[in-house]
Design an enzyme around this catalytic site. Structure first.
Site, PDB file in Angstrom:
ATOM      1  N   ASP A  23     -17.912   1.950  63.421  1.00 48.51           N
ATOM      2  CA  ASP A  23     -17.808   1.644  62.112  1.00 48.51           C
ATOM      3  C   ASP A  23     -18.758   3.146  61.739  1.00 48.51           C
ATOM      4  OD1 ASP A  23     -17.638   1.308  59.399  1.00 48.51           O
ATOM      5  OD2 ASP A  23     -19.724   0.570  59.065  1.00 48.51           O
ATOM      6  N   SER A  24     -18.824   3.676  60.399  1.00 42.11           N
ATOM      7  CA  SER A  24     -19.607   5.195  60.415  1.00 42.11           C
ATOM      8  C   SER A  24     -19.946   4.721  59.750  1.00 42.11           C
ATOM      9  CB  SER A  24     -18.531   5.017  58.604  1.00 42.11           C
ATOM     10  OG  SER A  24     -19.226   3.812  57.553  1.00 42.11           O
ATOM     11  N   TYR A  55     -17.598   7.256  55.594  1.00 36.61           N
ATOM     12  CA  TYR A  55     -16.018   8.243  55.665  1.00 36.61           C
ATOM     13  C   TYR A  55     -15.838   7.867  54.059  1.00 36.61           C
ATOM     14  CZ  TYR A  55     -16.469   7.890  60.815  1.00 36.61           C
ATOM     15  OH  TYR A  55     -16.484   7.507  62.333  1.00 36.61           O
ATOM     16  N   CYS A  86     -14.387  -1.477  59.692  1.00 30.06           N
ATOM     17  CA  CYS A  86     -14.493  -0.639  58.211  1.00 30.06           C
ATOM     18  C   CYS A  86     -13.042  -0.136  57.946  1.00 30.06           C
ATOM     19  CB  CYS A  86     -14.700   1.214  59.162  1.00 30.06           C
ATOM     20  SG  CYS A  86     -15.025   2.103  58.150  1.00 30.06           S
ATOM     21  N   THR A  88     -11.800   2.049  56.416  1.00 28.96           N
ATOM     22  CA  THR A  88     -11.713   3.337  55.432  1.00 28.96           C
ATOM     23  C   THR A  88     -11.016   4.005  56.719  1.00 28.96           C
ATOM     24  OG1 THR A  88     -13.826   3.583  54.003  1.00 28.96           O
ATOM     25  CG2 THR A  88     -12.525   5.299  54.633  1.00 28.96           C
ATOM     26  N   GLU A 165     -27.053   1.868  53.846  1.00 27.69           N
ATOM     27  CA  GLU A 165     -27.167   2.715  55.318  1.00 27.69           C
ATOM     28  C   GLU A 165     -29.177   2.921  54.734  1.00 27.69           C
ATOM     29  OE1 GLU A 165     -25.830   4.087  57.840  1.00 27.69           O
ATOM     30  OE2 GLU A 165     -24.173   1.989  58.027  1.00 27.69           O
ATOM     31  N   CYS A 197     -15.246  -3.198  52.134  1.00 27.70           N
ATOM     32  CA  CYS A 197     -16.110  -2.285  52.235  1.00 27.70           C
ATOM     33  C   CYS A 197     -16.960  -3.217  52.624  1.00 27.70           C
ATOM     34  CB  CYS A 197     -16.557  -1.327  51.446  1.00 27.70           C
ATOM     35  SG  CYS A 197     -17.953  -0.292  52.401  1.00 27.70           S
ATOM     36  N   THR A 198     -17.105  -3.065  54.619  1.00 28.93           N
ATOM     37  CA  THR A 198     -17.757  -3.698  55.048  1.00 28.93           C
ATOM     38  C   THR A 198     -19.102  -3.726  55.081  1.00 28.93           C
ATOM     39  OG1 THR A 198     -17.836  -1.459  57.341  1.00 28.93           O
ATOM     40  CG2 THR A 198     -15.754  -3.839  56.905  1.00 28.93           C
ATOM     41  N   HIS A 199     -19.358  -1.877  54.226  1.00 34.47           N
ATOM     42  CA  HIS A 199     -21.157  -1.924  54.031  1.00 34.47           C
ATOM     43  C   HIS A 199     -21.268  -3.351  52.842  1.00 34.47           C
ATOM     44  CE1 HIS A 199     -20.922   1.709  56.426  1.00 34.47           C
ATOM     45  NE2 HIS A 199     -22.469   1.220  56.012  1.00 34.47           N
TER      46      HIS A 199
HETATM   47  N1  DGL Z   1     -17.831   0.026  56.128  1.00 31.89           N
HETATM   48  C1  DGL Z   1     -16.963   1.324  55.310  1.00 31.89           C
HETATM   49  C2  DGL Z   1     -15.244   0.551  55.255  1.00 31.89           C
HETATM   50  O1  DGL Z   1     -15.448  -0.184  55.540  1.00 31.89           O
HETATM   51  C3  DGL Z   1     -16.800   2.556  55.032  1.00 31.89           C
HETATM   52  C4  DGL Z   1     -18.106   3.470  54.234  1.00 31.89           C
HETATM   53  C5  DGL Z   1     -17.996   4.425  53.975  1.00 31.89           C
HETATM   54  O2  DGL Z   1     -18.588   4.924  55.487  1.00 31.89           O
HETATM   55  O3  DGL Z   1     -17.842   5.314  53.031  1.00 31.89           O
HETATM   56  O4  DGL Z   1     -14.608   0.929  54.074  1.00 31.89           O
END
Ligand code: DGL
Length: 286
Positions: A23-24, A55, A86, A88, A165, A197-199
């Site tokens: 992931d990012s 990302y 991720c 993205t 983050e 988004c996984t975050h």
């Molecule tokens: N966690 C990522 C996703 O699922 C990217 C978040 C990011 O770095 O902008 O899209």
């Protein structure tokens, strides 16, 4: 039943069936958590590209380059299956990765619009994902195929990934961002929200505090873990059993900081290794 010494040897052999997860940043930990709970005997290498996070506000070509190099690095470290944890990176690179490595099984993310469209009663669904994800044909095609007759409200939650983050899961700024995203969606009658988004699963408690219990939040991580299990099975690299295999964590930024975030987000203590970007290549620091 094998004698114990043989079982041990078998376990040792199994420990080579490593899953590479990327992931990012810390977002992929929400997917890792589900993978660990379903597949504890599968060793994992997790890499967070925190030198480049977020990302979601970058050009897709750039994210594609980062992702290809991280995958090369993970394969070099012995990964047998890759989870692009991720959204993205998945929209940016999954297709080209599958072409570049036809013999490697990949599992990627796709916003869970389909289950949301199936489950909504109000007919209005919120999707939270990055700006990069929303702009892709892949996302448009998921909506086109699976959300006919459903009203989809999208928001890129500007600024939310950097707050997560920082480990800010419930502070003022995170609350302000989520209130400003969710209030208008609630006013328009959403009863389901997709974590695209996984975050974002790390702020589900705050999301639910704002929406109340009648809005369903869909975190795709358990479904992704089941898909990982299927792919391991199909490829004959599934480690059965409940024994706990090791996880290696690698960051491209500050290892100590990443270790603190892992403790906060997963409730476990881990050493974190460092990798550095050098002329477009990822190098493990020893
Ligand atoms: N966690 C990522 C996703 O699922 C990217 C978040 C990011 O770095 O902008 O899209």
């Amino acid at each position: 039943m094998l004698p114990e010494s043989f079982q041990q040897e078998e376990n040792l052999a199994d420990s080579s069936n490593i899953i590479g997860v990327l992931d990012s940043g810390v977002g992929g930990l929400s997917v890792l958590r589900a993978i660990r709970s379903l597949l504890p005997a599968q060793p994992v290498i997790f890499i967070g590209d925190q030198a480049h996070v977020p990302y979601g506000t970058r050009q897709l070509e750039e994210v594609q380059e980062f992702t290809h190099e991280i995958v090369r690095f993970l394969l070099d470290q012995g990964a047998r299956l890759i989870v692009v944890a991720c959204n993205t990176a998945s929209v940016a690179a999954l297709q080209s990765l599958r072409k570049a490595y036809p013999h490697i099984p990949f599992v990627g993310m796709e916003p869970a619009v389909k289950p949301a469209a199936e489950q909504t009663h109000s007919g209005t669904v919120g999707v939270l994902a990055t700006a990069a994800t929303f702009q892709t044909k892949m996302y448009a095609s998921v909506v086109e195929r699976f959300a006919q007759g459903v009203k989809i409200l999208e928001d890129p939650c500007i600024g939310l990934v950097p707050e997560i983050e920082k480990g800010n899961l419930e502070g003022d700024e995170t609350r302000r961002i989520l209130e400003s995203v969710l209030r208008p969606m609630l006013d328009q009658g959403i009863d389901t929200i997709v974590m695209g988004c996984t975050h974002y699963p790390f702020v589900i408690p705050l999301i639910q505090a704002i929406t109340g219990p009648n809005v369903r939040v869909i975190d795709p991580a358990p479904a992704i873990a089941r898909q990982v299990k299927r792919m391991l099975e199909i490829n004959g690299i599934l480690n059965p059993g409940e024994s706990t295999a090791p996880v290696r964590f690698i960051t491209t930024a500050d290892a100590q900081r990443f270790s603190q975030l892992i403790r906060q987000l997963l409730g476990e203590n881990y050493n974190v290794e460092s990798a550095r970007w050098k002329d477009g290549r990822l190098v493990l620091m020893r």
